[in-house]
Scaffold this motif. Structure first.
Motif, short mmCIF file in Angstrom:
data_model
loop_
_atom_site.label_atom_id
_atom_site.label_comp_id
_atom_site.label_asym_id
_atom_site.label_seq_id
_atom_site.Cartn_x
_atom_site.Cartn_y
_atom_site.Cartn_z
N GLU A 138 0.82 -1.21 0.00
CA GLU A 138 0.00 0.00 0.00
C GLU A 138 0.85 1.27 0.00
OE1 GLU A 138 -3.13 0.29 -0.39
OE2 GLU A 138 -3.80 -1.77 -0.17
N SER A 139 1.91 1.31 0.79
CA SER A 139 2.76 2.50 0.89
C SER A 139 3.99 2.34 0.01
CB SER A 139 3.18 2.71 2.35
OG SER A 139 3.82 1.55 2.84
N ASP A 140 4.86 3.33 0.07
CA ASP A 140 6.07 3.29 -0.76
C ASP A 140 7.24 2.64 -0.03
OD1 ASP A 140 6.44 5.21 1.13
OD2 ASP A 140 7.19 6.76 -0.22
#
Length: 413
Positions: A138-140
């Motif tokens: 979901e995040s980097d």
């Protein structure tokens, strides 16, 4: 010293000063090489981990091993406890892995943190690994969480990698999950295009009377990860599965970085003051070559090489023979030179002078058989007659030179 030279020296000194000032004020670049070496303080070294390890474990229980594990286990029967391997990739040989597994089955613990493992080890433990891309979370960045609720299960982050390894197949009956990767994207339409299950990145499995602990996240033991709060709790949670009552053996053989730098240039260039002293010395040498390396002495006069006097000497000797009327000796020298000419340029043996020889020589020299035969009849006469005059000698010379000139014409055409 001229004004122009002084100007160039001042300009060079100013340039050196400017370069030194810029380099001194420039921040030092961070070395992101994954070394996993104990004394390295770079982000992916393990200096902090070993420092904390000595604080948590009694120093007498920690042993650092530089030799390969096969050599250590073969040479000593007193190694009992936990053997720890931490590197981006740990590759054992088949014989060495069998030695380690046999040692583990006797009641010891094998701890390996690596992004990938030997196929033989995975097959033995009925495991399989895969790689998760940064685009599948979901995040980097990747997030990890310990599975044991008695430990600190706070989610921790790692933002210096574009992929993460995980176990996509485990032996569910014998394997305990220690840690997982969180926040995995799920394709709402297919539900299976991207990993739906939470990927497992650390497991524990019994092996004989011992235990094997595997982690696909060796970066958890690096300086960069531990110094970011609360990541140190995650690392401590993984190490809690190792008994503090047993000796701890830390491997320093399987490391991507060098434990010791043997080159003196590393010490020279790794110390800022010594590095710039070295650079200034090199610049000084270049300046010296430019301004002081010019030739200052007078131009060396050209000395003409000695003239080859061989031809003059030969001519002098010949004149001396001619003036003393030694025509027979001159004729013999002339004949011998001519025969050598035939051997060298026409590639014919002069040992036997017969009709076959005359025929071959005439063909190769562009002369008629009659002229060739007449020449050798004259040569035979001059060889037997010791009383010659200058007219006969000149006739011999004319015949030989005429014969050779016809051969020279043939070569040109």
């Amino acid at each position: 010293m001229s004004k122009q030279v002084k100007f160039y020296i001042a300009l060079t000194a100013l340039a050196i000063f400017g370069i030194v000032l810029l380099e001194y004020s420039k921040p030092k670049q961070i070395n992101w090489f994954a070394s996993y070496v104990k004394h390295h303080k770079i982000p992916f070294g393990t200096y902090v981990f070993h420092e904390q390890l000595e604080r948590l474990f009694s120093e007498s229980k920690i042993t650092h091993l530089e030799n390969p594990p096969y050599q250590n286990l073969s040479q000593s029967d007193s190694i009992n406890g936990t053997y720890v391997f931490i590197n981006d990739y740990v590759q054992f040989g088949d014989t060495e892995l069998e030695k380690l597994l046999d040692w583990t089955s006797k009641g010891n613990t094998l701890f390996i943190a690596s992004e990938d493992f030997d196929e033989q080890l995975l097959d033995t433990l009925q495991l399989d690994t895969d790689v998760l891309s940064i685009f599948e979370v979901e995040s980097d960045h990747f997030k990890f969480q310990l599975s044991n609720t008695t430990l600190d299960t706070t989610t921790v982050a790692f933002d210096k990698s574009n992929y993460a390894s995980f176990f996509n197949t485990i032996d569910t009956l014998n394997t305990s999950v220690l840690s997982t990767i969180k926040e995995i994207k799920v394709d709402e339409d297919t539900q299976d295009s991207i990993q739906v299950k939470t990927p497992i990145n650390a497991i524990k499995q019994p092996f004989g009377n011992g235990t094997i602990v595997l982690s696909t996240f060796p970066q958890a033991f690096t300086n960069y990860f531990i110094l970011n709060t609360p990541n140190q709790n995650y690392t401590a949670g993984l190490m809690s599965y190792l008994s503090d009552s047993k000796p701890l053996y830390i491997d320093h053989h399987y490391k991507s970085g060098k434990a010791y730098y043997t080159s003196p240039m590393y010490i020279l260039l790794n110390t800022k003051a010594l590095k710039w002293a070295y650079y200034i010395m090199l610049i000084g040498v270049v300046v010296y070559i430019i301004f002081e390396g010019k030739r200052k002495q007078r131009a060396i006069p050209i000395v003409k090489p000695l003239k080859n006097q061989t031809l003059d000497f030969t001519r002098t000797i010949a004149n001396m023979y001619y003036e003393k009327e030694k025509h027979y000796e001159i004729a013999q020298h002339k004949i011998q030179h001519f025969l050598e000419y035939i051997r060298t340029h026409l590639h014919l043996s002069t040992t036997t002078i017969n009709d076959e020889f005359i025929k071959n020589l005439a063909a190769r020299s562009n002369n008629s058989i009659e002229d060739t035969k007449s020449l050798f009849e004259t040569i035979e006469y001059f060889s037997q007659n010791t009383q010659l005059d200058n007219i006969q000698l000149e006739r011999l010379n004319t015949l030989i030179e005429t014969f050779k000139s016809n051969n020279s014409w043939k070569k040109k055409t």
